[in-house]
Design an enzyme around this catalytic site. Structure first.
Site, mmCIF file in Angstrom:
data_model
loop_
_atom_site.group_PDB
_atom_site.id
_atom_site.type_symbol
_atom_site.label_atom_id
_atom_site.label_comp_id
_atom_site.label_asym_id
_atom_site.label_seq_id
_atom_site.Cartn_x
_atom_site.Cartn_y
_atom_site.Cartn_z
ATOM 1 N N LYS A 207 -4.871 -3.788 12.044
ATOM 2 C CA LYS A 207 -5.127 -3.281 10.762
ATOM 3 C C LYS A 207 -6.713 -3.144 10.793
ATOM 4 O O LYS A 207 -7.366 -3.930 10.901
ATOM 5 C CB LYS A 207 -4.702 -4.177 9.461
ATOM 6 C CG LYS A 207 -5.205 -3.753 8.266
ATOM 7 C CD LYS A 207 -4.507 -4.496 7.058
ATOM 8 C CE LYS A 207 -5.068 -3.917 5.707
ATOM 9 N NZ LYS A 207 -4.521 -4.769 4.740
ATOM 10 N N LYS B 65 -6.209 -7.980 12.089
ATOM 11 C CA LYS B 65 -6.947 -7.243 11.278
ATOM 12 C C LYS B 65 -8.343 -7.474 11.489
ATOM 13 O O LYS B 65 -8.837 -8.667 11.343
ATOM 14 C CB LYS B 65 -6.518 -7.597 9.588
ATOM 15 C CG LYS B 65 -7.445 -6.796 8.501
ATOM 16 C CD LYS B 65 -6.758 -7.273 7.199
ATOM 17 C CE LYS B 65 -7.620 -6.785 5.879
ATOM 18 N NZ LYS B 65 -6.942 -7.228 4.457
ATOM 19 N N ASP C 272 -1.902 -10.966 4.018
ATOM 20 C CA ASP C 272 -3.127 -10.940 4.782
ATOM 21 C C ASP C 272 -4.091 -12.252 4.739
ATOM 22 O O ASP C 272 -4.751 -12.495 3.654
ATOM 23 C CB ASP C 272 -4.096 -9.868 4.277
ATOM 24 C CG ASP C 272 -3.362 -8.374 4.725
ATOM 25 O OD1 ASP C 272 -2.140 -8.525 4.736
ATOM 26 O OD2 ASP C 272 -4.139 -7.639 4.663
#
Length: 227
Positions: A187, A158, A96
């Site tokens: 996400k 995300k 991430d």
């Protein structure tokens, strides 16, 4: 997202997360034990803990996940790439990364795309999620961030680090899903603490939930709140 949110389905959406600077090895071990007990999708930690997580989760279907350029994103692309390489060597199956927010706001598309591409090249076999830090962007900037992430080969966009001025919102998730279509995942992360919030984010298009409240979400269903 067309998915019945029963307990097993909810669990497989959750990245069980511990990113506090003062997280201890004992807390990380407990995080992994909880993830194994509930069969969460991933365990997301800072790079220093990735090796520990990978060792505990070895042989399971739960992915060790590391953050990169976290939480500000204000790191040179080559340094983000090196951090990703180190995390992968320690066993990370998912990365991430935080987007380069300054260049994004300046409209430097090439710099943002290159920043993401550098990490993509460093983790070709791993799942790459690009954190856009939605709370710091307007709608046009969010669309641009998502578009550049897709162009650079991201697997997910995300919403948030959880360390800035806000977390995931239904509106942000819906905008991100509308921008990327069905091509990649979305996400939602930051402030996902209730089943009501989880359901709303999934309905808006989230296919993964980053939260430190995974056990509480599962326990809420057991205690009587419907999934």
């Amino acid at each position: 997202m067309d998915l019945p949110l029963d307990a097993p389905a909810l669990a497989r959406l959750i990245d069980h997360t511990l990113l506090r600077a003062d997280a201890t090895s004992a807390e990380v071990r407990r995080l992994c034990e909880e993830a194994l007990a509930h069969r969460f999708k991933a365990v997301c930690v800072n790079p220093v803990h990735v090796g520990l997580v990978a060792g505990i989760l070895f042989g399971s279907d739960i992915a060790p996940c590391s953050v990169v350029g976290f939480p500000l994103g204000a790191v040179r692309p080559e340094d983000k790439a090196a951090e990703a390489v180190g995390a992968v060597r320690c066993g990370a199956a998912e990365i991430d990364m935080v987007i380069a927010l300054g260049p994004l706001k300046e409209g430097d598309h090439a710099a943002v795309r290159a920043d993401i591409a550098a990490v993509r090249a460093a983790c070709r076999e791993q799942v790459l999620k690009v954190i856009v830090e939605a709370c710091l962007l307007d709608e046009a900037q969010m669309r641009l961030a998502c578009t550049l992430a897709v162009e650079a080969g991201a697997d997910f966009v995300k919403t948030s680090t959880g360390f800035s001025t806000g977390g995931a919102t239904v509106a942000d998730v819906a905008l991100m899903r509308a921008t990327v279509g069905e091509a990649i995942g979305v996400k939602a992360s930051g402030g996902v603490r209730s089943l009501e919030a989880a359901r709303a984010l999934v309905a808006a298009g989230a296919t993964r939930l980053g939260t430190s409240s995974g056990v509480a979400l599962m326990t809420a269903g057991v205690a009587g709140e419907a999934y």
